[in-house]
Motif scaffolding. Sequence first.
Motif, mmCIF file in Angstrom:
data_model
loop_
_atom_site.group_PDB
_atom_site.id
_atom_site.type_symbol
_atom_site.label_atom_id
_atom_site.label_comp_id
_atom_site.label_asym_id
_atom_site.label_seq_id
_atom_site.Cartn_x
_atom_site.Cartn_y
_atom_site.Cartn_z
ATOM 1 N N ARG A 1 0.810 -1.219 0.000
ATOM 2 C CA ARG A 1 0.000 0.000 0.000
ATOM 3 C C ARG A 1 0.845 1.272 0.000
ATOM 4 O O ARG A 1 0.313 2.362 -0.116
ATOM 5 C CB ARG A 1 -0.893 0.022 1.245
ATOM 6 N N ARG A 2 2.143 1.107 0.143
ATOM 7 C CA ARG A 2 3.043 2.257 0.180
ATOM 8 C C ARG A 2 4.155 2.045 -0.839
ATOM 9 O O ARG A 2 5.242 1.563 -0.500
ATOM 10 C CB ARG A 2 3.638 2.400 1.576
ATOM 11 N N GLU B 1 4.102 5.188 -7.198
ATOM 12 C CA GLU B 1 3.955 6.295 -6.250
ATOM 13 C C GLU B 1 3.488 7.557 -6.961
ATOM 14 O O GLU B 1 2.628 8.292 -6.455
ATOM 15 C CB GLU B 1 5.286 6.552 -5.527
ATOM 16 N N VAL C 1 -0.187 7.179 -7.631
ATOM 17 C CA VAL C 1 -0.962 7.374 -6.400
ATOM 18 C C VAL C 1 -1.074 8.861 -6.087
ATOM 19 O O VAL C 1 -2.155 9.356 -5.745
ATOM 20 C CB VAL C 1 -0.314 6.604 -5.221
ATOM 21 N N ARG C 2 0.006 9.592 -6.229
ATOM 22 C CA ARG C 2 -0.029 11.030 -5.956
ATOM 23 C C ARG C 2 -0.943 11.761 -6.946
ATOM 24 O O ARG C 2 -1.662 12.680 -6.571
ATOM 25 C CB ARG C 2 1.369 11.621 -6.016
ATOM 26 N N ARG D 1 -3.535 10.531 -8.468
ATOM 27 C CA ARG D 1 -4.910 10.217 -8.097
ATOM 28 C C ARG D 1 -5.368 11.041 -6.883
ATOM 29 O O ARG D 1 -6.489 11.499 -6.833
ATOM 30 C CB ARG D 1 -5.056 8.734 -7.772
ATOM 31 N N GLU D 2 -4.471 11.193 -5.925
ATOM 32 C CA GLU D 2 -4.822 11.983 -4.749
ATOM 33 C C GLU D 2 -5.067 13.446 -5.132
ATOM 34 O O GLU D 2 -5.995 14.073 -4.614
ATOM 35 C CB GLU D 2 -3.701 11.897 -3.701
ATOM 36 N N ARG D 3 -4.270 13.978 -6.050
ATOM 37 C CA ARG D 3 -4.486 15.347 -6.496
ATOM 38 C C ARG D 3 -5.805 15.479 -7.254
ATOM 39 O O ARG D 3 -6.533 16.445 -7.078
ATOM 40 C CB ARG D 3 -3.335 15.809 -7.396
ATOM 41 N N GLU D 4 -6.139 14.491 -8.097
ATOM 42 C CA GLU D 4 -7.398 14.519 -8.835
ATOM 43 C C GLU D 4 -8.577 14.434 -7.882
ATOM 44 O O GLU D 4 -9.563 15.151 -8.059
ATOM 45 C CB GLU D 4 -7.461 13.370 -9.837
ATOM 46 N N ASN D 5 -8.491 13.557 -6.918
ATOM 47 C CA ASN D 5 -9.584 13.408 -5.949
ATOM 48 C C ASN D 5 -9.716 14.648 -5.071
ATOM 49 O O ASN D 5 -10.810 15.044 -4.705
ATOM 50 C CB ASN D 5 -9.402 12.168 -5.076
ATOM 51 N N GLY D 6 -8.591 15.263 -4.738
ATOM 52 C CA GLY D 6 -8.623 16.486 -3.941
ATOM 53 C C GLY D 6 -9.214 17.644 -4.721
ATOM 54 O O GLY D 6 -9.977 18.447 -4.195
#
Length: 116
Positions: free
Chosen positions: A57-58, A101, A104-105, A107-112
């Motif tokens: 997961r990391r 990684e 994942v980053r 995706r986190e920016r898109e979701n944010g």
Amino acid sequence: MARSGHLALWLPRALGLAMAAFLALFAADAVEEGILSLLLHLIPALVVLAVVAVGWRRPRWAAVGHLALAVFYAWESPRWDWTLAISGPLVVAAMTAIAAELVVRARERENGAAGA
């Protein structure tokens, strides 16, 4: 991006598992010597499995772990062909974990951005 995202996440995991299986093959010659010898020969494969498990997961941790194992083996190996066979796939796994990684980053920016 969904397909490439899944590939980017699963590729370092698959490479790590394949590397652990490859290293476990070297333990096959120790079967005749007893269970303790077999377990000792399986330690490198178990270490790679531990890196895969921690990095599941990391991906950043997986990248650091694979790269550390590759550098350690390259430092300790007496032969360049062994180094390429063992450290080479570990470096590739580390590079794919870095790509994971980044996915994942992203995706986190898109979701944010979508949630804001």
